[in-house]
Scaffold this motif. Structure first.
Motif, PDB file in Angstrom:
ATOM      1  N   LYS A  37      29.765  -2.818  -2.240  1.00 58.08           N
ATOM      2  CA  LYS A  37      29.708  -3.467  -3.275  1.00 58.08           C
ATOM      3  C   LYS A  37      29.639  -2.887  -4.655  1.00 58.08           C
ATOM      4  O   LYS A  37      30.104  -2.840  -5.664  1.00 58.08           O
ATOM      5  N   GLN A  38      28.412  -2.056  -4.452  1.00 55.81           N
ATOM      6  CA  GLN A  38      28.076  -1.192  -5.439  1.00 55.81           C
ATOM      7  C   GLN A  38      29.216  -0.320  -5.961  1.00 55.81           C
ATOM      8  O   GLN A  38      29.721  -0.069  -7.091  1.00 55.81           O
ATOM      9  N   ALA A  39      30.031   0.337  -5.199  1.00 54.37           N
ATOM     10  CA  ALA A  39      30.943   1.274  -5.424  1.00 54.37           C
ATOM     11  C   ALA A  39      32.066   0.236  -6.265  1.00 54.37           C
ATOM     12  O   ALA A  39      32.872   0.784  -7.082  1.00 54.37           O
ATOM     13  N   ARG A  40      32.422  -0.709  -5.570  1.00 50.21           N
ATOM     14  CA  ARG A  40      33.483  -1.730  -6.242  1.00 50.21           C
ATOM     15  C   ARG A  40      33.229  -1.866  -7.713  1.00 50.21           C
ATOM     16  O   ARG A  40      33.967  -1.897  -8.642  1.00 50.21           O
ATOM     17  N   GLU A  41      31.906  -2.265  -7.892  1.00 48.86           N
ATOM     18  CA  GLU A  41      31.388  -2.407  -9.232  1.00 48.86           C
ATOM     19  C   GLU A  41      31.495  -1.366 -10.305  1.00 48.86           C
ATOM     20  O   GLU A  41      31.984  -1.281 -11.451  1.00 48.86           O
ATOM     21  N   ILE A  42      30.992  -0.131  -9.654  1.00 42.42           N
ATOM     22  CA  ILE A  42      31.332   1.211 -10.625  1.00 42.42           C
ATOM     23  C   ILE A  42      32.871   1.425 -10.881  1.00 42.42           C
ATOM     24  O   ILE A  42      33.026   1.811 -11.882  1.00 42.42           O
ATOM     25  N   LEU A  85      25.699   3.740 -20.013  1.00 44.91           N
ATOM     26  CA  LEU A  85      25.103   2.502 -20.036  1.00 44.91           C
ATOM     27  C   LEU A  85      25.604   1.533 -19.083  1.00 44.91           C
ATOM     28  O   LEU A  85      25.044   0.835 -18.474  1.00 44.91           O
ATOM     29  N   LYS A  86      26.791   1.502 -18.873  1.00 48.81           N
ATOM     30  CA  LYS A  86      27.692   0.644 -18.105  1.00 48.81           C
ATOM     31  C   LYS A  86      27.223   0.935 -16.487  1.00 48.81           C
ATOM     32  O   LYS A  86      26.960   0.225 -15.596  1.00 48.81           O
ATOM     33  N   LEU A  87      27.001   2.404 -16.311  1.00 47.73           N
ATOM     34  CA  LEU A  87      26.536   2.575 -14.938  1.00 47.73           C
ATOM     35  C   LEU A  87      25.043   2.371 -14.703  1.00 47.73           C
ATOM     36  O   LEU A  87      24.808   2.126 -13.563  1.00 47.73           O
ATOM     37  N   GLU A  88      24.340   2.600 -15.874  1.00 43.94           N
ATOM     38  CA  GLU A  88      22.611   2.109 -15.799  1.00 43.94           C
ATOM     39  C   GLU A  88      22.550   0.760 -15.318  1.00 43.94           C
ATOM     40  O   GLU A  88      21.668   0.316 -14.531  1.00 43.94           O
ATOM     41  N   LYS A  89      23.285  -0.234 -15.869  1.00 46.48           N
ATOM     42  CA  LYS A  89      23.430  -1.535 -15.512  1.00 46.48           C
ATOM     43  C   LYS A  89      23.658  -1.747 -13.997  1.00 46.48           C
ATOM     44  O   LYS A  89      22.945  -2.788 -13.633  1.00 46.48           O
ATOM     45  N   ILE A  90      24.465  -0.880 -13.435  1.00 50.62           N
ATOM     46  CA  ILE A  90      24.900  -1.159 -11.911  1.00 50.62           C
ATOM     47  C   ILE A  90      23.641  -0.481 -11.115  1.00 50.62           C
ATOM     48  O   ILE A  90      23.292  -1.376 -10.281  1.00 50.62           O
ATOM     49  N   PHE A  91      23.124   0.578 -11.611  1.00 50.82           N
ATOM     50  CA  PHE A  91      22.141   1.035 -10.931  1.00 50.82           C
ATOM     51  C   PHE A  91      21.038   0.452 -10.943  1.00 50.82           C
ATOM     52  O   PHE A  91      20.145   0.173  -9.765  1.00 50.82           O
ATOM     53  N   GLU A  92      20.613  -0.659 -11.937  1.00 50.86           N
ATOM     54  CA  GLU A  92      19.523  -1.316 -12.142  1.00 50.86           C
ATOM     55  C   GLU A  92      19.620  -2.533 -11.264  1.00 50.86           C
ATOM     56  O   GLU A  92      18.710  -3.086 -10.756  1.00 50.86           O
ATOM     57  N   GLN A  93      20.867  -2.841 -10.733  1.00 43.83           N
ATOM     58  CA  GLN A  93      21.023  -4.090  -9.974  1.00 43.83           C
ATOM     59  C   GLN A  93      20.807  -3.593  -8.321  1.00 43.83           C
ATOM     60  O   GLN A  93      20.658  -4.532  -7.499  1.00 43.83           O
ATOM     61  N   TYR A  94      20.985  -2.401  -8.140  1.00 43.35           N
ATOM     62  CA  TYR A  94      20.731  -1.815  -6.780  1.00 43.35           C
ATOM     63  C   TYR A  94      19.644  -0.738  -6.889  1.00 43.35           C
ATOM     64  O   TYR A  94      19.676   0.464  -6.898  1.00 43.35           O
ATOM     65  N   PRO A  95      18.449  -1.326  -6.989  1.00 43.35           N
ATOM     66  CA  PRO A  95      17.141  -0.215  -7.222  1.00 43.35           C
ATOM     67  C   PRO A  95      16.763   0.415  -5.858  1.00 43.35           C
ATOM     68  O   PRO A  95      16.183   1.292  -6.176  1.00 43.35           O
ATOM     69  N   ASP A  96      17.402   0.000  -4.906  1.00 42.10           N
ATOM     70  CA  ASP A  96      16.793   0.645  -3.702  1.00 42.10           C
ATOM     71  C   ASP A  96      17.779   1.925  -3.184  1.00 42.10           C
ATOM     72  O   ASP A  96      18.154   2.142  -2.039  1.00 42.10           O
ATOM     73  N   THR A  97      18.147   2.733  -4.089  1.00 44.55           N
ATOM     74  CA  THR A  97      19.086   3.922  -4.087  1.00 44.55           C
ATOM     75  C   THR A  97      18.596   4.973  -4.518  1.00 44.55           C
ATOM     76  O   THR A  97      17.874   4.977  -5.594  1.00 44.55           O
ATOM     77  N   ASN A  98      18.632   6.030  -3.830  1.00 44.23           N
ATOM     78  CA  ASN A  98      18.158   7.266  -4.810  1.00 44.23           C
ATOM     79  C   ASN A  98      19.633   8.119  -5.438  1.00 44.23           C
ATOM     80  O   ASN A  98      20.922   7.748  -4.899  1.00 44.23           O
ATOM     81  N   ILE A  99      19.294   8.636  -6.342  1.00 47.27           N
ATOM     82  CA  ILE A  99      20.670   9.098  -7.127  1.00 47.27           C
ATOM     83  C   ILE A  99      20.368  10.747  -7.508  1.00 47.27           C
ATOM     84  O   ILE A  99      19.447  11.025  -7.958  1.00 47.27           O
TER      85      ILE A  99
END
Length: 230
Positions: free
Chosen positions: A82-87, A130-144
């Motif tokens: 799901k996260q990959a599709r959003e990015i 900023l677009k990427l940050e908004k998605i990262f914020e929706q999935y807080p349980d990931t390491n980057i």
């Protein structure tokens, strides 16, 4: 995201092979699914990690090659899908690949451009981050993990330092816009791991890039384990 299909086919063939084993036939469905998933996850994760490493992404491949596997890995994989599709939707031109139970994201200089020979982000780069940050914020349980690369023009030491400064700028901007600093680590790669020839302007442009490895943190793994047990 073309590689998703390829990896899915590989997984299907492997699972089909595993289900023919007598030991698997003698288990119940829950045990069978977990067993197949664990073995398939380990094998596929190793293959993907090796392939990424051979393709010039050794460090990133080592991170994404490791998998939890089993039904827990399946739960994590669904969230990553799901996260990959959003990015992929949010940032046109980004190269998004689902690898194992993680995501490999490559942003070329058209997506994250810096001022020449500097680590200063352009306004276009900030807009995409900023677009990427908004998605990262929706999935807080990931390491980057953020990797920065340059082309081979100029001294090696200069390019190494420049790549370190550039990924630091990317992290700093993401943190300033809302992502927790402890989620993000960076690695400047300099001229290492070229994905194209450095003998042409086009090839050098491809090598000037920022890559992200997005993986589950411990909380996501534990939540997935709880979900499987329910």
């Amino acid at each position: 995201m073309k590689k998703i299909g390829i990896y899915t086919v590989a997984a299907a063939f492997l699972v089909a092979s595993l289900t023919s084993c007598e030991a698997v036939k003698n288990t119940n469905n829950t045990q069978k699914g977990a067993g197949i998933g664990a073995v398939a996850g380990a094998v596929i994760g190793g293959v993907l990690g090796n392939n990424l490493g051979k393709g010039g992404n050794g460090a990133l491949g080592a991170v994404l090659g490791g998998v939890v596997g089993g039904t827990v890995g399946g739960v994590i994989g669904n969230k990553m899908d799901k996260q990959a599709r959003e990015i992929d939707t949010a940032i046109p031109g980004a190269e998004v690949e689902r690898v194992g139970e993680g995501i490999k994201l490559t942003l070329g200089e058209n997506s994250v451009r810096f001022e020449t020979s500097k680590s200063t982000l352009t306004q276009a780069a900030k807009a995409n981050l900023l677009k990427l940050e908004k998605i990262f914020e929706q999935y807080p349980d990931t390491n980057i993990i953020i990797y920065g690369y340059t082309d081979s023009t100029g001294p090696v030491d200069f390019n190494q330092k420049l790549s370190e400064q550039r990924v630091a700028s990317v992290k700093q901007y993401l943190v300033a816009t809302g992502i927790k600093a402890e989620r993000i680590s960076t690695q400047g790669m300099g001229i290492a791991d070229p994905i194209a020839t450095n003998d042409t302007p086009e090839g050098r442009a491809q090598n000037r890039r920022v890559e992200f490895a997005i993986t589950a943190n411990q909380k996501m793994i534990e939540d997935a384990q709880k979900e499987v047990k329910q």
